[in-house]
Design a protein around this motif. Structure first.
Motif, PDB file in Angstrom:
ATOM      1  N   MET A 102       0.838  -1.324   0.122  1.00 47.69           N
ATOM      2  CA  MET A 102       0.127  -0.076  -0.112  1.00 47.69           C
ATOM      3  C   MET A 102       0.845   1.309  -0.007  1.00 47.69           C
ATOM      4  SD  MET A 102      -2.983   1.376  -0.272  1.00 47.69           S
ATOM      5  CE  MET A 102      -4.075   0.183   0.187  1.00 47.69           C
ATOM      6  N   ARG A 103       1.832   1.251   0.720  1.00 50.27           N
ATOM      7  CA  ARG A 103       2.804   2.476   0.708  1.00 50.27           C
ATOM      8  C   ARG A 103       3.460   2.731  -0.381  1.00 50.27           C
ATOM      9  NH1 ARG A 103       7.970   2.776   4.948  1.00 50.27           N
ATOM     10  NH2 ARG A 103       9.079   4.545   3.968  1.00 50.27           N
ATOM     11  N   LEU A 104       3.862   1.502  -1.141  1.00 48.87           N
ATOM     12  CA  LEU A 104       4.365   1.797  -2.399  1.00 48.87           C
ATOM     13  C   LEU A 104       3.341   2.220  -3.504  1.00 48.87           C
ATOM     14  CD1 LEU A 104       6.714  -1.348  -2.618  1.00 48.87           C
ATOM     15  CD2 LEU A 104       7.474   0.779  -2.203  1.00 48.87           C
ATOM     16  N   HIS A 105       2.317   1.869  -3.467  1.00 50.05           N
ATOM     17  CA  HIS A 105       1.342   1.991  -4.235  1.00 50.05           C
ATOM     18  C   HIS A 105       0.930   3.733  -4.104  1.00 50.05           C
ATOM     19  CE1 HIS A 105      -2.736   2.054  -6.467  1.00 50.05           C
ATOM     20  NE2 HIS A 105      -3.166   2.491  -5.327  1.00 50.05           N
ATOM     21  N   GLU A 106       0.918   4.123  -2.915  1.00 50.79           N
ATOM     22  CA  GLU A 106       0.390   5.545  -2.643  1.00 50.79           C
ATOM     23  C   GLU A 106       1.392   6.605  -3.121  1.00 50.79           C
ATOM     24  OE1 GLU A 106       0.060   5.490   1.564  1.00 50.79           O
ATOM     25  OE2 GLU A 106      -2.068   4.830   1.588  1.00 50.79           O
ATOM     26  N   LYS A 107       3.041   5.764  -3.473  1.00 49.54           N
ATOM     27  CA  LYS A 107       3.835   6.803  -4.155  1.00 49.54           C
ATOM     28  C   LYS A 107       3.980   6.653  -5.543  1.00 49.54           C
ATOM     29  CE  LYS A 107       6.494   7.210   0.186  1.00 49.54           C
ATOM     30  NZ  LYS A 107       7.761   8.041   0.424  1.00 49.54           N
ATOM     31  N   GLY A 108       3.231   5.726  -6.315  1.00 49.04           N
ATOM     32  CA  GLY A 108       3.081   5.254  -7.561  1.00 49.04           C
ATOM     33  C   GLY A 108       4.187   4.570  -7.959  1.00 49.04           C
ATOM     34  N   ILE A 109       4.681   3.546  -7.219  1.00 52.74           N
ATOM     35  CA  ILE A 109       5.486   2.417  -7.164  1.00 52.74           C
ATOM     36  C   ILE A 109       4.702   1.069  -7.318  1.00 52.74           C
ATOM     37  CG2 ILE A 109       7.477   1.036  -6.459  1.00 52.74           C
ATOM     38  CD1 ILE A 109       8.061   3.789  -5.002  1.00 52.74           C
ATOM     39  N   GLU A 110       4.951   0.401  -8.517  1.00 53.92           N
ATOM     40  CA  GLU A 110       4.495  -1.262  -8.605  1.00 53.92           C
ATOM     41  C   GLU A 110       5.151  -1.958  -7.910  1.00 53.92           C
ATOM     42  OE1 GLU A 110       3.495  -4.169 -12.290  1.00 53.92           O
ATOM     43  OE2 GLU A 110       4.678  -2.235 -12.867  1.00 53.92           O
ATOM     44  N   SER A 111       4.443  -2.807  -7.348  1.00 51.28           N
ATOM     45  CA  SER A 111       5.161  -3.812  -6.454  1.00 51.28           C
ATOM     46  C   SER A 111       4.871  -5.197  -7.130  1.00 51.28           C
ATOM     47  CB  SER A 111       4.221  -4.078  -5.347  1.00 51.28           C
ATOM     48  OG  SER A 111       4.124  -2.763  -4.472  1.00 51.28           O
ATOM     49  N   VAL A 112       6.071  -5.822  -7.446  1.00 48.02           N
ATOM     50  CA  VAL A 112       6.125  -7.147  -8.185  1.00 48.02           C
ATOM     51  C   VAL A 112       6.629  -8.325  -7.311  1.00 48.02           C
ATOM     52  CG1 VAL A 112       6.787  -8.368 -10.165  1.00 48.02           C
ATOM     53  CG2 VAL A 112       6.235  -6.003 -10.290  1.00 48.02           C
ATOM     54  N   ILE A 113       5.940  -9.411  -7.130  1.00 51.31           N
ATOM     55  CA  ILE A 113       6.260 -10.579  -6.492  1.00 51.31           C
ATOM     56  C   ILE A 113       7.126 -11.575  -7.537  1.00 51.31           C
ATOM     57  CG2 ILE A 113       6.162 -12.305  -4.744  1.00 51.31           C
ATOM     58  CD1 ILE A 113       5.854  -9.734  -3.707  1.00 51.31           C
ATOM     59  N   THR A 114       8.306 -12.040  -7.137  1.00 57.42           N
ATOM     60  CA  THR A 114       8.854 -12.918  -8.449  1.00 57.42           C
ATOM     61  C   THR A 114       9.277 -14.183  -7.510  1.00 57.42           C
ATOM     62  OG1 THR A 114      10.445 -13.305  -9.899  1.00 57.42           O
ATOM     63  CG2 THR A 114      11.130 -12.010  -7.991  1.00 57.42           C
ATOM     64  N   GLU A 115       9.397 -15.299  -8.285  1.00 55.70           N
ATOM     65  CA  GLU A 115      10.082 -16.546  -7.746  1.00 55.70           C
ATOM     66  C   GLU A 115      11.290 -16.573  -8.269  1.00 55.70           C
ATOM     67  OE1 GLU A 115       7.481 -19.768  -8.952  1.00 55.70           O
ATOM     68  OE2 GLU A 115       5.720 -19.505  -7.798  1.00 55.70           O
ATOM     69  N   ASP A 116      11.777 -15.702  -9.188  1.00 54.22           N
ATOM     70  CA  ASP A 116      13.079 -15.844  -9.531  1.00 54.22           C
ATOM     71  C   ASP A 116      13.993 -15.506  -8.518  1.00 54.22           C
ATOM     72  OD1 ASP A 116      13.169 -16.559 -12.358  1.00 54.22           O
ATOM     73  OD2 ASP A 116      12.201 -14.462 -12.613  1.00 54.22           O
ATOM     74  N   GLU A 117      15.120 -16.197  -8.343  1.00 58.85           N
ATOM     75  CA  GLU A 117      16.186 -15.766  -7.422  1.00 58.85           C
ATOM     76  C   GLU A 117      17.244 -15.045  -7.882  1.00 58.85           C
ATOM     77  OE1 GLU A 117      17.606 -19.050  -5.201  1.00 58.85           O
ATOM     78  OE2 GLU A 117      15.799 -19.788  -4.566  1.00 58.85           O
ATOM     79  N   ASP A 118      17.509 -14.696  -9.274  1.00 60.23           N
ATOM     80  CA  ASP A 118      18.513 -14.021  -9.722  1.00 60.23           C
ATOM     81  C   ASP A 118      17.862 -12.868 -10.365  1.00 60.23           C
ATOM     82  OD1 ASP A 118      19.474 -13.458 -12.706  1.00 60.23           O
ATOM     83  OD2 ASP A 118      21.188 -14.167 -11.349  1.00 60.23           O
ATOM     84  N   PRO A 119      18.603 -11.538  -9.449  1.00 58.61           N
ATOM     85  CA  PRO A 119      18.028 -10.317  -9.784  1.00 58.61           C
ATOM     86  C   PRO A 119      17.866 -10.043 -11.309  1.00 58.61           C
ATOM     87  CG  PRO A 119      19.549 -10.062  -7.907  1.00 58.61           C
ATOM     88  CD  PRO A 119      19.669 -11.653  -8.659  1.00 58.61           C
ATOM     89  N   GLU A 120      19.030 -10.103 -12.209  1.00 52.07           N
ATOM     90  CA  GLU A 120      18.750  -9.765 -13.640  1.00 52.07           C
ATOM     91  C   GLU A 120      17.716 -10.671 -14.459  1.00 52.07           C
ATOM     92  OE1 GLU A 120      22.561  -9.978 -15.148  1.00 52.07           O
ATOM     93  OE2 GLU A 120      23.357  -8.628 -13.698  1.00 52.07           O
ATOM     94  N   LYS A 121      17.547 -11.859 -13.769  1.00 50.31           N
ATOM     95  CA  LYS A 121      16.497 -12.630 -14.625  1.00 50.31           C
ATOM     96  C   LYS A 121      14.913 -12.154 -14.144  1.00 50.31           C
ATOM     97  CE  LYS A 121      15.025 -17.265 -15.392  1.00 50.31           C
ATOM     98  NZ  LYS A 121      15.232 -18.886 -15.343  1.00 50.31           N
TER      99      LYS A 121
END
Length: 133
Positions: free
Chosen positions: A105-124
């Motif tokens: 919610m905090r991120l949403h209020e600042k216009g930041i999209e929240s994404v949950i991933t199963e990837d462990e590699d940041p670049e991937k």
């Protein structure tokens, strides 16, 4: 097998269906994506407690630059005030392996999209996000 990326949507569709453009038009990069990485190697869970983030600068759908941002404990999302400016306020997307609804919610209020991933590699994880977006 393709990894799952799940966007956290707060009772509405995605923040911006044309998310290839940054919310900051004066920047040279088109998008900034932060990825939680407390150990500087893998995408970390517990985004609220994380203090180390890879920041990916995206230009024309490609990673143009990658940098590491290290925050003091008092600037982790868990410890800092949502009412005060934060070093990650200028990102467009936060990718992590887990976060609570309060941070989403905090991120949403600042216009930041929240994404949950199963990837462990940041670049991937970033490449997967860019492919799906």
């Amino acid at each position: 097998m393709e990894r799952l990326i799940r966007r956290l949507e707060l009772l509405q569709p995605a923040l911006n269906p044309e998310l290839k453009l940054s919310k900051h038009p004066n920047r040279e990069d088109l998008m900034k994506i932060a990825v939680t990485s407390q150990n500087r190697k893998t995408v970390t869970q517990h985004a609220g407690r994380c203090r180390k983030f890879f920041i990916f600068h995206i230009v024309e759908g490609q990673v143009a630059k990658k940098e590491l941002l290290e925050l003091p404990k008092e600037q982790s999302f868990r410890e800092s005030s949502s009412q005060l400016p934060h070093p990650l306020d200028d990102i467009d997307v936060l990718i992590t392996r887990g976060m609570g609804s309060g941070l989403a919610m905090r991120l949403h209020e600042k216009g930041i999209e929240s994404v949950i991933t199963e990837d462990e590699d940041p670049e991937k994880a970033v490449r997967s996000y860019l492919t799906i977006s």
